[in-house]
Each structure stands twice: as C-alpha cells, then as structure tokens.
Motif scaffolding. Structure first.
Motif, PDB file in Angstrom:
ATOM      1  N   GLN A 127      36.960   9.955  74.343  1.00 56.62           N
ATOM      2  CA  GLN A 127      37.766   8.735  74.364  1.00 56.62           C
ATOM      3  C   GLN A 127      38.837   8.742  73.276  1.00 56.62           C
ATOM      4  O   GLN A 127      39.624   7.798  73.154  1.00 56.62           O
ATOM      5  CB  GLN A 127      36.873   7.493  74.156  1.00 56.62           C
ATOM      6  CG  GLN A 127      35.708   7.375  75.138  1.00 56.62           C
ATOM      7  CD  GLN A 127      36.175   7.199  76.572  1.00 56.62           C
ATOM      8  OE1 GLN A 127      37.209   6.577  76.825  1.00 56.62           O
ATOM      9  NE2 GLN A 127      35.443   7.778  77.526  1.00 56.62           N
ATOM     10  N   HIS A 143      32.373   7.341  91.308  1.00 56.25           N
ATOM     11  CA  HIS A 143      33.404   6.622  92.067  1.00 56.25           C
ATOM     12  C   HIS A 143      32.907   6.082  93.397  1.00 56.25           C
ATOM     13  O   HIS A 143      33.395   5.096  93.906  1.00 56.25           O
ATOM     14  CB  HIS A 143      34.621   7.531  92.288  1.00 56.25           C
ATOM     15  CG  HIS A 143      34.310   8.761  93.088  1.00 56.25           C
ATOM     16  ND1 HIS A 143      34.422   8.798  94.456  1.00 56.25           N
ATOM     17  CD2 HIS A 143      33.841   9.980  92.722  1.00 56.25           C
ATOM     18  CE1 HIS A 143      34.062   9.988  94.885  1.00 56.25           C
ATOM     19  NE2 HIS A 143      33.704  10.731  93.851  1.00 56.25           N
ATOM     20  N   ASP A 152      31.649  14.155  75.516  1.00 58.80           N
ATOM     21  CA  ASP A 152      30.975  12.847  75.532  1.00 58.80           C
ATOM     22  C   ASP A 152      29.646  12.868  74.789  1.00 58.80           C
ATOM     23  O   ASP A 152      28.943  11.865  74.757  1.00 58.80           O
ATOM     24  CB  ASP A 152      30.781  12.362  76.977  1.00 58.80           C
ATOM     25  CG  ASP A 152      29.859  13.272  77.766  1.00 58.80           C
ATOM     26  OD1 ASP A 152      29.759  14.472  77.419  1.00 58.80           O
ATOM     27  OD2 ASP A 152      29.227  12.800  78.727  1.00 58.80           O
ATOM     28  N   PRO A 159      27.010   0.020  83.914  1.00 63.94           N
ATOM     29  CA  PRO A 159      28.258  -0.751  83.978  1.00 63.94           C
ATOM     30  C   PRO A 159      29.232  -0.145  84.989  1.00 63.94           C
ATOM     31  O   PRO A 159      29.269   1.074  85.173  1.00 63.94           O
ATOM     32  CB  PRO A 159      28.829  -0.631  82.559  1.00 63.94           C
ATOM     33  CG  PRO A 159      27.680  -0.228  81.698  1.00 63.94           C
ATOM     34  CD  PRO A 159      26.739   0.537  82.566  1.00 63.94           C
ATOM     35  N   LYS A 160      29.987  -1.020  85.648  1.00 68.15           N
ATOM     36  CA  LYS A 160      30.925  -0.581  86.700  1.00 68.15           C
ATOM     37  C   LYS A 160      31.775   0.611  86.263  1.00 68.15           C
ATOM     38  O   LYS A 160      31.993   1.548  87.031  1.00 68.15           O
ATOM     39  CB  LYS A 160      31.852  -1.751  87.089  1.00 68.15           C
ATOM     40  CG  LYS A 160      31.138  -2.899  87.786  1.00 68.15           C
ATOM     41  CD  LYS A 160      31.136  -2.750  89.308  1.00 68.15           C
ATOM     42  CE  LYS A 160      30.364  -3.877  89.982  1.00 68.15           C
ATOM     43  NZ  LYS A 160      29.117  -3.475  90.616  1.00 68.15           N
ATOM     44  N   ASP A 161      32.253   0.569  85.023  1.00 68.80           N
ATOM     45  CA  ASP A 161      33.173   1.620  84.565  1.00 68.80           C
ATOM     46  C   ASP A 161      32.490   2.986  84.476  1.00 68.80           C
ATOM     47  O   ASP A 161      33.154   4.023  84.527  1.00 68.80           O
ATOM     48  CB  ASP A 161      33.748   1.270  83.188  1.00 68.80           C
ATOM     49  CG  ASP A 161      34.724   0.101  83.280  1.00 68.80           C
ATOM     50  OD1 ASP A 161      35.051  -0.292  84.422  1.00 68.80           O
ATOM     51  OD2 ASP A 161      35.124  -0.406  82.226  1.00 68.80           O
ATOM     52  N   ASP A 162      31.176   2.988  84.319  1.00 68.26           N
ATOM     53  CA  ASP A 162      30.459   4.259  84.177  1.00 68.26           C
ATOM     54  C   ASP A 162      29.907   4.778  85.499  1.00 68.26           C
ATOM     55  O   ASP A 162      29.331   5.862  85.559  1.00 68.26           O
ATOM     56  CB  ASP A 162      29.291   4.100  83.185  1.00 68.26           C
ATOM     57  CG  ASP A 162      29.783   3.822  81.769  1.00 68.26           C
ATOM     58  OD1 ASP A 162      30.999   4.004  81.523  1.00 68.26           O
ATOM     59  OD2 ASP A 162      28.960   3.428  80.927  1.00 68.26           O
ATOM     60  N   SER A 203      28.526   1.689  94.161  1.00 71.79           N
ATOM     61  CA  SER A 203      28.837   0.317  93.780  1.00 71.79           C
ATOM     62  C   SER A 203      27.765  -0.246  92.855  1.00 71.79           C
ATOM     63  O   SER A 203      27.967  -1.257  92.210  1.00 71.79           O
ATOM     64  CB  SER A 203      28.978  -0.559  95.022  1.00 71.79           C
ATOM     65  OG  SER A 203      27.797  -0.500  95.778  1.00 71.79           O
ATOM     66  N   ARG A 204      26.608   0.424  92.803  1.00 70.41           N
ATOM     67  CA  ARG A 204      25.578  -0.037  91.871  1.00 70.41           C
ATOM     68  C   ARG A 204      24.587   1.087  91.592  1.00 70.41           C
ATOM     69  O   ARG A 204      24.191   1.817  92.504  1.00 70.41           O
ATOM     70  CB  ARG A 204      24.825  -1.239  92.439  1.00 70.41           C
ATOM     71  CG  ARG A 204      23.966  -1.907  91.380  1.00 70.41           C
ATOM     72  CD  ARG A 204      23.321  -3.200  91.858  1.00 70.41           C
ATOM     73  NE  ARG A 204      22.480  -3.739  90.786  1.00 70.41           N
ATOM     74  CZ  ARG A 204      21.446  -4.543  90.972  1.00 70.41           C
ATOM     75  NH1 ARG A 204      21.135  -4.933  92.193  1.00 70.41           N
ATOM     76  NH2 ARG A 204      20.725  -4.967  89.958  1.00 70.41           N
TER      77      ARG A 204
END
Lengths: 496, 496
Positions: free
Chosen positions: B156, B303, B108, B297-300, B306-307
């Motif tokens: 990716q 797990h 990454d 961002p949610k995707d990053d 939530s924020r």
C-alpha cells in the motif's frame, strides 16, 4: 463373453465412475478424474488396503499380529532423494521417434517381425496389436504370413537393422530413429527462480517417501524389526504413450508397503506376503482364473532385486494374456544403503536385545490403487441381455459404491416419507442411495449399472403391512421382508 | 498458559505426527511429511468431513437430507483451465526483493512503520513480528517509539517512498526493489519436450476440478439443484516464504465443497453453511473462544465474490489474533461462466419442472485439511507439570489417532497373551495400540503425548478376576472394569 474396453470406458463415463480429466477442454492425454461413484469405489479399495495393513495387520507366522505403521509423505521431496534412488540417473525408457508419423514409442513396447530368411523388410507393431491385424498388415506390406517371421522387441534389435524396419504407423521402412533415453519424472521449480538449483521432481513412486522416513519412524514409534511402513498416495510418470484407460496414466495412485526384516528371514516373509496379497485380491472378487503370478525372470529384475513376483490380472486389453496389478519385490537393502550414502545419515537398525546394528532387508508389496480400481471395474462388468440395462456391475458388496438403494415406487402418496425414513435409518451404517423419481424399471437399470447389490422398494403394501421388496442385483430375484429386518439383512449380506 | 509453536513442532517430530520432508537430506523448505500418528489424525479429519458431506449429508431447511456427491480429480489439468479461472493471469502476489539481505518478501506480508512527522527513515517488519521486537528495533534504528509512526502494508506504500524504507532484515534504507508479480503455481511439462506448448500446472486449489466436472456429474448422476460436489486432495503453491509449520506450506491438502443453488437462495444457503461448518469444528473440540468469524470487508473480497466469511482459529503463532482455517465464499456464477466461455461448452443447468436453463450460483466452504490438522494439534497440546510427560494431547476421542492402548503390566507371565487377546477383540472396531515393553509409567507418558484417551492395563488381578485398570488420559483417574465390559465402555466413550 469377452469384455470390450470401449464398453467399460463408456459405462464409466455414463454412470460417473471415471471421466477424462479436463473433459470440457478436450481432455489431457494420460489424466483421468474420478466421478462420484469412481471416487467411492477407489476410497473403498484404499480403505480396505489401509485397514488390512495398518489398522488390523495380519497375524504373523508366530501367531501374533505383525506391526505396520502408516506415513503420508510429500509428492515433492529434496531432489537428492532421486539421485540416491537412481531415478535421476536411471529412470529412463529408451524411446524411438518415427520421422514420418511424428509419433514416439517406448522401444520395449514395439514388436518387430523380422523375416526368418533375412530377405525383405521387417515390420513393427504396437505390442498390444491383435493377431488378425498383424496377419493382415504383414500380408499387405510383405505378402508373407506371420510364420515367415521371428519376433523381437525393438529395444533388443540391433540399430544397424533399423533402416530395414517399417514403423508401427507407416508404410515405408527406415523412418525410426535410434533409441534415446527420456526421463519419466515430471520436473518443476521450487522457489522464485526456474533454475537448475531449484529443480525438483514429482515422485514417480510412493515408496521413496517411506525410506526417507525410516529413521524418523524408528526413532518416534516403538516398532521393532520385523515391521512395515505403508503409504497410499499419488505418483506421476511422464509416460510417452499413456494407454489402456487408467492402466497406464501419467497421474496415478499407489498403495505400497515396505516390510523391513532380517536378511535370513527374507524367504519366509516373501512367501508370507505373496499369500497375503493373493488372498486380498481373491477376497475382493477377482477369481483365481483371472490372476496370474509371474516369477519375474532374473534377467528382467531390477538390479537390486533378487526376486520379484508380479500379480497379474487378465485385463480385457491384455486378454487372453495378463498385465501387472501388483509387484512383490525383494529390494534387498538397496534403498536404505543408497539413502544412507547420499544423505550421510546412519540408516541402520539397532537390535537392542542382541546389541548389534544392521541394515534391514526389504520386501515390497506395491499395488496400483488406480489399477486395482480398473481391475474391479473390468471384473464387475457383466453383459446380460436379459435385463433392460443390458449390463450390470457385479461388484463384491464390500467394494460396491452403494450398498443398497431405497426406491419409493412412486413419488406421490406416502411412499417418499417412508423411503426417507428407511434411508435415514440405514445411512449411518451403510452407504445407501435414495432415488425417488423415474419409473421403477429405469431405476433398477441404473442401480444394475452402478453395481448396487440390493434395492429396497417401498410400495402400497409397505404402508399396509410394513414389508418392502428386496431385489437382488445378480439374480434379479425379489422377496419381501419387513422394514424392521432391513438392517440385519444388510449386515448379514454386506459385512458377513 | 500460552502455547509455543516450537514445543508443538518438537512433539510432532518426537512422537511421529509430522516430520520435515526429506529430513535426512536437510529438508525442503515448505514441505512436510506425516508420520504414523499424523497420518491417522489427518485420515480421521478427512473421513469425518467426507462422511458429514458425502455419506450422510446434513438435513436441509426443508427437513430432507441435501444432496452431495464426491469427485477426485487430477492435480494436473489442461492448462486452459487456469486461464479460465484467472490463475495464469492473476494468481500473483506482488513481491519485493532486498538487494542487501537477498531475501524476497510478499509485499502484503511486510508492515512499514512510517514516521508521522515525515522526518527520518521508515522501518519495515515481517507482519508477524512481536511488539517488543518492533519497539526495540525502532528505538535502535530511529531512537523513536512506535507511537511516533503510522503503519501500512508494503503493497500500500507509494514506490517513491521505498528509498526511505529499511528492509525487514537489514539496517540501511533503500535496499528494497519495486514490487513485482510472481505466479504462485508450480509448472511442469507434460510430454516429451519442455516447451511452452507442453507447459502444465500443479493445481493451486482443488475446487477447479469440481467446476471442470460439473457437466459430467450432472449428466451422469441424478443430482438436482440445489446440490453439492465435494473433493479432498492435494494442492500446491510456490509460496515465497513458507512459514508457521504446516500452516503455510507449499504442498498441502484441502477439503472443498461447491454448493450449487439458485441465485435467490444464496442468502439462506450461505447462513446454512456457516452454521454447519461452525458446528463441525465445535464438534471436534475447538472451543468457541478459539474461533473467530471474519466477515471479509468488501474491499478485500475476490472480485467475483459478494460475501466471504473466514472461520479463523487462534493458532499459537497468531495469538492473541486469529488466522484462517476455512473460508465460506459466495463465488456467484463466476467459475461456471468462465469455464463455459473458455471451453465453448454449455455449463448451465436445465430445470426440467420449470423448463428453463440457468447458471447456478455457488457457495464454497473451503477448508484446509492440513490446517485443520494443525488446529487440532495446537488445541490438543496441553501443558501439565503434574505428570511425567509434562504435556498431554487432549484430542477429541473421535480424532485421537489411537482410541485406546492395551498395556500388559509386565512382558512376562501371562499378561501378554491376555493383552493380545483383548487387542484382537477390539481392533476390528477401534483403532487400538498394543504396547508391551517398558515400565508402565513411561508407557502412560507416551500415550499421554500421543493423545490416547484410554489405557487398559492387564496385571495379576486380571488373571485372577478378569478385571483391567482403565486410566483416563485427561484426569489420570483409574478404575477397574471387567474385560467383558471394555468394548461397551469404548463404544459409549468414543462413539456416544
């Protein structure tokens, strides 16, 4: 009254001074965590040492303040460093295993009772075994008394005699192996592969990081010999038998000073540092009677040291004997010479006024920070059957985790806002505790157990006339003073 | 004027802020030592955070001070801890090796330029590569411009395309291996044998030690939800490519708070902590324009989170972009739940007034102490061609390693005793430097480079009328004040 380590360990856990590390997972032998109060106590000791050394160093023999600077070096260093220091080759304790008990012992921690008449078995004990326990076990195993034996540490006993020795935890002779070397440094691997070329070590002492930085410090700051470099930090030793609470743990903290001076001035500075360090411990409330100064015999000195004085404290597990709290060692020019040789760098000092180069000699006052905390805890622990807690912690006010507690008598009425106001008035200058709920007796008991020197209680009279009750920890005496006087009261008691 | 990391690194070594660890042995990649001034700077930041969190915690939304206690846990814990936290299973970065350059990269951290038309080779770069360098290399290798490519991080990119990618440090395609997992925890062995049953890890973050002690803290102190547990300490990560000075090093320090609260109060406390932590950095002199708040961002997100808001600073190596200084994460009840499951211990909280048990949710403001030091160093570094040093360190007075320097104009006459007296008067309250020899211009230059806000010079007028010259670092303006006023002057400037 003698103090029992079990009680001290229990109070430390009950009140949040020290917990076993990974307690919920059953712990990890030789590792400890510091709870809320233990952390503050340790920080107080660390900050006091740092202030005395680095921020306001002592006045030297010439009447001017001496020069000391601090560093904070990595725990992991280039492994060549430990070849130079001798730790890779020589940082070994001879160990013996017991084939029966499966236990491993440091040979110098086992005492062997050898029969004076050469008849019958020898019996070995942990070095901390109690006299009555020794007498009882000798009688059981040999039907003889201690007077029938002479003693020697296991590492001093000829291996040929091992077959005749009963190990510390068994009943038959001949189960101890020959002593073997065991390196006490933890190792790890830096980089992707766990191969020998990537092997590195966790430092077994903080002082190496000082010698490694000698040249960079001299080049970047304006220090002139004599001067000191100080460091506080963690160190790690893979002790075979961690024991005695945080006294001999595998992860611990040190406070070390390396004092660089001319060889001819060593005797003067050695005496200077012994006096300074003694005064340090006395000023924190360790009484002279609990300290012992061991002028380490020549035969027991590290090979590079011509003199070492151990400052020993009468820890309860050692009493009536003492065990090491701090060592003040003359290290000669061993470290700088070794690192110069192994690194190929010049690690001498240029004396500009006299236009000459020399390798400074070093005096090292080396203290265990975590051992210091243990000494303060042991010294403070005071049994007193006349109070509800049955015990109080008689910390020197400068070391107490909380300097004062603010206690509203009830959680109702206007006691709480007044208490909060006093807390806010004080907290910027003093570490204070605001404890609101529970009956006042239980709260006093808690403050006694955590060693808070003063409790201020807010009650109805406070609302009427602005006075609070001050309760003094050691005497339990109470007097009333005006709210306006609380800050001055604490300034005088805590700082003065 | 843009700041160059090379210049900052050079000043840090020249003036004793930060040295490469084991410098005399050629260093050790990813490890750094703090010199005399860096240690003081780091201590200042550490102490300020600790004071703001533990000693004088902020006032909560209800107008009363919130509750936070500190702990100091072991670096080495029972390895089961890291199974529960997910670090043994999941603390992995996908890595690729280059068979040609023999280098290893975090997937990454590599950006691939893929031809938009699907024709010809793809070219990969380190993620920090400069635009002009990218343009130049693309032209050389493909005769095309950046506009002809689309970009993606290597992790990716479909592995089937790897044969067509030119690695970051080579000229031919097809030398990158498939990504492989690589655990970033350093491991060691506790006890006599280096076998799997004795394997242990150096903590990769300090927060685990807080969760491990949740139960002991609740049981031993009088905290009630909501409350916080804070810790400062070292952490270790076996980074594949340590870089950017102390920003991404293998041994570093963190300051972490775990704030335990009810799930329904999470949004309120999350905002509370973002505001608190922002004000912290602003109050230390980092300007708003150098800070950036990244709502991850949610995707990053991890797990369990939530924020998360990252407080980013415009480090010179990232400029005009930003990089992470602190993360404020909602961790849910993931950690306590995991440790409860793996340890078999109840890690819930008993809410006595409401007679119910629940597992608190956690908000974690997690700061890099060593990253914070780097941000303060970068922010302070100020080029000024109008002064002899060419640069000065514009530290906030509360962070400056030395608050003032006492400079006798000459080393002769009576300047020195007067300077020593002033130094002794001040040093108990302020960290001050006494610098005696060298011409005054050089000494001012040195104080500029170490960021001392005020210099007091003792000259013949001082002996005559008791006044000293005060030189202000940033403006270089000079005024005379009486010796008796120096302490009040510093109190107002430094503390006020």
């Amino acid at each position: 009254m003698t103090k029992d380590m079990k009680d001290i360990v229990a109070l430390c856990k009950r009140r949040g001074f020290i917990f076993p590390a990974s307690d919920i997972y059953g712990g990890l032998n030789g590792f400890w965590d510091y709870g809320p109060l233990g952390t503050e106590l340790k920080n107080n000791l660390r900050d006091r040492w740092w202030k005395d050394m680095v921020i306001t160093p002592p006045i030297g023999p010439d009447g001017a303040p001496i020069e000391i600077v601090g560093v904070d070096s990595s725990i992991i260093q280039n492994p060549r460093c430990w070849e130079a220091s001798g730790h890779i080759g020589g940082f070994n304790d001879p160990m013996v295993d017991c084939k029966e008990s499966k236990k491993r012992y440091r040979a110098d921690h086992v005492v062997v009772y050898l029969p004076k008449d050469g008849e019958g078995v020898a019996v070995s004990f942990d070095k901390d075994a109690e006299d009555d326990e020794i007498e009882k076990r000798l009688k059981k195993l040999t039907k003889k008394t201690p007077a029938d034996f002479e003693t020697a540490k296991l590492d001093q006993v000829d291996v040929a005699k091992f077959a005749n020795i009963i190990g510390p935890d068994v009943k038959e002779a001949g189960t101890l192996t020959e002593p073997r070397q065991f390196n006490m440094m933890f190792h790890t691997y830096v980089g992707a592969a766990a191969g020998d070329e990537n092997k590195a070590y966790l430092r077994p002492e903080t002082c190496a990081g000082i010698f490694l930085n000698f040249k960079n410090v001299v080049d970047s700051s304006r220090v002139k010999v004599p001067f000191g470099i100080a460091q506080v930090g963690k160190a790690f030793r893979n002790e075979v038998t961690p024991r005695n609470f945080v006294f001999r743990s595998r992860e611990f903290e040190q406070m070390e000073l390396e004092w660089f001076c001319e060889e001819e001035d060593v005797p003067m500075w050695f005496d200077f540092w012994v006096e300074q360090r003694t005064n340090f411990w006395l000023s924190l409330g360790l009484p002279k009677s609990s300290l012992h100064f061991l002028d380490v015999p020549k035969d027991d000195l590290a090979h590079y040291s011509s003199r070492t004085i151990d400052v020993e404290y009468q820890f309860p597990f050692a009493a009536p004997d003492f065990d090491e709290l701090e060592g003040i060692a003359h290290r000669g020019c061993f470290d700088l010479t070794q690192h110069a040789e192994f690194s190929g760098q010049k690690l001498d000092y240029f004396d500009q006024p006299n236009n000459r180069r020399f390798v400074p000699h070093v005096i090292e006052p080396s203290t265990g920070l975590t051992r210091g905390v243990l000494a303060l805890l042991c010294e403070a622990y005071t049994v007193d059957e006349n109070r509800p807690s049955g015990v109080y912690m008689n910390f020197h006010p400068s070391m107490a985790p909380k300097k004062a507690a603010i206690l509203p008598l009830t959680a109702k009425e206007d006691h709480v806002p007044t208490a909060q106001k006093l807390y806010m008035d004080l907290r910027d200058e003093f570490v204070v505790d605001l404890d609101i709920k529970q009956n006042i007796g239980k709260r006093y008991a808690r403050q006694d157990e955590i060693g808070t020197p003063y409790c201020f209680t807010i009650d109805n009279d406070t609302l009427a006339d602005g006075t609070v009750t001050v309760r003094e920890r050691n005497t339990m005496s109470q007097e009333r003073i005006h709210l306006d006087k609380v800050k001055d009261f604490l300034r005088e008691k805590i700082k003065g």
